[in-house]
Design an enzyme around this catalytic site. Structure first.
Site, short mmCIF file in Angstrom:
data_model
loop_
_atom_site.label_atom_id
_atom_site.label_comp_id
_atom_site.label_asym_id
_atom_site.label_seq_id
_atom_site.Cartn_x
_atom_site.Cartn_y
_atom_site.Cartn_z
N ARG A 263 -10.20 -11.64 2.41
CA ARG A 263 -11.03 -12.73 1.89
C ARG A 263 -10.29 -14.07 1.95
NH1 ARG A 263 -11.60 -9.61 -3.73
NH2 ARG A 263 -11.33 -7.87 -2.29
N LYS B 262 0.83 -1.20 0.00
CA LYS B 262 0.00 0.00 0.00
C LYS B 262 0.87 1.25 0.00
CE LYS B 262 -3.89 -1.87 2.71
NZ LYS B 262 -4.96 -1.61 1.74
N1 BES Z 1 -8.11 -3.77 4.68
C1 BES Z 1 -8.28 -3.40 3.32
C2 BES Z 1 -9.60 -2.69 3.08
C3 BES Z 1 -9.68 -1.26 3.54
C4 BES Z 1 -9.06 -0.26 2.83
C5 BES Z 1 -10.45 -0.95 4.63
C6 BES Z 1 -9.18 1.05 3.25
C7 BES Z 1 -10.58 0.36 5.03
C8 BES Z 1 -9.95 1.37 4.34
C9 BES Z 1 -8.25 -4.64 2.44
O1 BES Z 1 -7.44 -5.67 2.86
C10 BES Z 1 -7.76 -4.20 1.12
O2 BES Z 1 -6.63 -3.82 1.04
N2 BES Z 1 -8.62 -4.27 0.10
C11 BES Z 1 -8.29 -3.86 -1.21
C12 BES Z 1 -8.83 -4.87 -2.17
C13 BES Z 1 -8.34 -4.70 -3.58
C14 BES Z 1 -6.87 -5.04 -3.66
C15 BES Z 1 -9.14 -5.58 -4.49
C16 BES Z 1 -8.91 -2.49 -1.44
O3 BES Z 1 -10.02 -2.24 -0.98
O4 BES Z 1 -8.26 -1.66 -2.07
MN MN Z 2 -5.44 -5.46 2.17
#
Ligand code: BES
Ligand code: MN
Ligand code: ZN
Length: 500
Positions: free
Chosen positions: A339, A265
């Site tokens: 997931r 990230k």
């Molecule tokens: N924990 C994050 C989701 C999240 C992001 C929650 C920002 C709250 C605020 C999750 O693990 C994630 O990174 N999801 C990705 C999925 C994507 C790679 C398909 C996302 O939401 O960007």
């Molecule tokens: Mn994630």
């Protein structure tokens, strides 16, 4: 902090000893002014134009001759429990005193029902919560005793029990979610769960990497690989009903820190990914609340807990892993890790022959885009389960909103190299995530709550909210009514256990 019901005729309110009294009033002036010293005070304030009409309007009074309490805050309640919550929150906003130890909430001029009492307690607790675990300089909560002052008991003790349970649950959830990742590792979450497991009617098992490998949880293991912190799979049991009653299974995403892994990230705001175990925190919180309320229902709590880190050993984009279900997964994006840990926990859940399975997860940024921080995303192919959860959210003021699950949304999860990919395209990201989970719950009533927008607040007041503990507790209370004797009262065994 101690919440109690105080039955007191309004004529004796002046003799109530407290650092402050919050006096709840109707939204607009009463047709007939109330009798007694309090009535006279309100009437004088209204006549002078100092007390405005309208929900959550407040007037601080200090000192008030004739009253033993050091100060009074008059506050107007809008409609229903939501009105009580806003009013109490507004009144507490006026009472930011470091020496507020004893508080009374006076209902003589605006009587509450049991839910109103619960909500008043919840609002007092929410307004006075202080995070101190890693901040010794913070002033700890000063409030020691809060009395809800009523003229007649009239079934209100149930409201106090419910309020106390919600507070216990919310505070447990907020506390664990707020702790930074180095103070809330998978092992520390497991210890918290073990502690909860010591109460009568509760039991906790904790599995480590070896046992998880034996179970064949290849998706969960893949996420945990990149971290020096060993994973934990936490299994909590609460037995409030007969052993033969099928349990409700709650599954909470327990990513104690989400860097994204190799699909790393951006740096800005990454600290907030310590909240990525908000689902797990809500399961711990719900169990704490069950310990207070002891409803006649059986509940299993499952928490897959690990970090998502980049490392030489970390899982890589394109790697294919075999889940516990036997289905293979091409991990195209290591940041879609929630997931992956949940799918194996959902497979594990089947062994309890549950009446339903509900997973709770800070799963997608897309859900934040869709619903913001007002409502959690609710996904379920079972209409009655979805309706029950939606209704529980409304009545506990912890709302969610049902999202679609049409099969067309799963198209993008197709993979050339495995049974499925772990991500689809950018569109409808919260729905495609739910479609992925749905592939692991073929034979059970299932719902998924995406709490990415609701589990914590960003900005100046950064911190965990404890959501969706109120929703889950309300749902479980309903389940106990559904399977028990038709009332929401706890069973005989549960009452006995509560007495200890
Ligand atoms: N924990 C994050 C989701 C999240 C992001 C929650 C920002 C709250 C605020 C999750 O693990 C994630 O990174 N999801 C990705 C999925 C994507 C790679 C398909 C996302 O939401 O960007
Ligand atoms: Mn994630
Ligand atoms: Zn995550």
């Amino acid at each position: 902090m101690n919440f109690e019901l105080k039955v007191l005729p309004s004529s004796q309110l002046p003799s109530l000893v407290a650092d402050a009294l919050v006096v709840l009033l109707p939204e607009s002036p009463a047709q007939q002014p109330a009798a007694g010293a309090l009535g006279a005070l309100v009437q004088a304030a209204e006549a002078a134009g100092h007390l405005e009409t309208g929900a959550a309007k407040t007037l601080g009074c200090y000192p008030v001759p004739g009253f033993k309490a050091s100060r009074l805050v008059l506050v107007r309640c809008g409609e229903g429990p939501a009105g009580v919550r806003k009013a109490v929150t507004a009144a507490l906003g006026q009472l930011k005193s470091p020496r507020l130890r004893r508080l009374g909430v006076v209902t003589a001029l605006h009587p509450l029902d049991a839910e109103g009492v619960a909500v008043a307690i919840q609002a007092v607790a929410e307004a006075t919560y202080v995070y101190t675990a890693t901040k010794p300089s913070a002033k700890a909560r000063s409030l020691e005793r809060c009395q809800i002052v009523v003229e007649r008991d009239a079934g209100l003790r149930e409201g106090v029990l419910l309020g106390r349970a919600r507070v216990a649950g919310l505070e447990m959830a907020r506390e664990w979610a707020n702790r930074p990742a180095n103070h809330a590792t998978p092992a520390m979450l497991a210890d918290a769960a073990r502690k909860l497991g010591r109460a009568p009617g509760f039991r906790t098992e904790v599995l480590g990497p070896g046992q998880v490998e034996k179970l064949g949880m290849g998706a969960f293991l893949a996420v945990a690989r990149g971290s020096a912190q060993p994973l934990r799979f936490i299994v909590m049991h609460y037995q409030g009903a007969a052993r033969s009653e099928a349990p409700v299974v709650l599954v909470g995403k327990g990513i104690t820190f989400d860097t994204g892994g190799i699909s790393i990230k951006p740096a800005a705001g990454m600290d907030e990914m310590k909240f990525d175990m908000g689902g797990a925190a809500s399961v711990l919180g719900t169990f704490a609340a069950l310990g207070e309320l002891r409803p006649a229902v059986n509940v299993v709590g499952l928490i897959p807990a690990c970090e998502n880190m980049p490392d030489g050993k970390a899982v890589k984009p394109g790697d294919v892993v075999t889940s516990m279900s036997g289905q293979t997964i091409e991990i195209l994006n290591t940041d879609a890790e929630g997931r992956l840990i949940l799918c194996d926990a959902l497979t594990y859940a089947a062994r309890f022959k549950p009446r339903c399975v509900i997973d709770i997860a800070t799963l997608t940024g897309a859900c934040v885009i869709a619903l913001g921080n007002v409502r959690s995303g609710l996904f379920s192919s079972d209409d009655s389960l979805a309706a029950a959860l939606a209704a529980a959210g409304e009545s506990a003021q912890d709302p969610c909103w049902r999202m679609p699950l049409d099969d067309e949304y799963a198209e993008g999860l197709k993979s050339s190299f495995a049974d499925m990919a772990n991500v689809a395209g950018r569109e409808a990201g919260s729905v495609t995530a739910a479609k992925f989970l749905q592939k692991f719950v073929k034979e059970v009533r299932w719902a998924h709550l995406d709490i990415a927008g609701t589990a914590w607040k960003s900005g100046a007041a950064k911190g965990a909210t404890g959501r969706p503990v109120p929703l889950l507790l309300e749902f479980l209370r309903g389940e106990s009514a559904a399977q028990g004797d038709g009332t929401k009262a706890p069973g005989k065994a549960a009452r006995k256990a509560r007495r200890g």
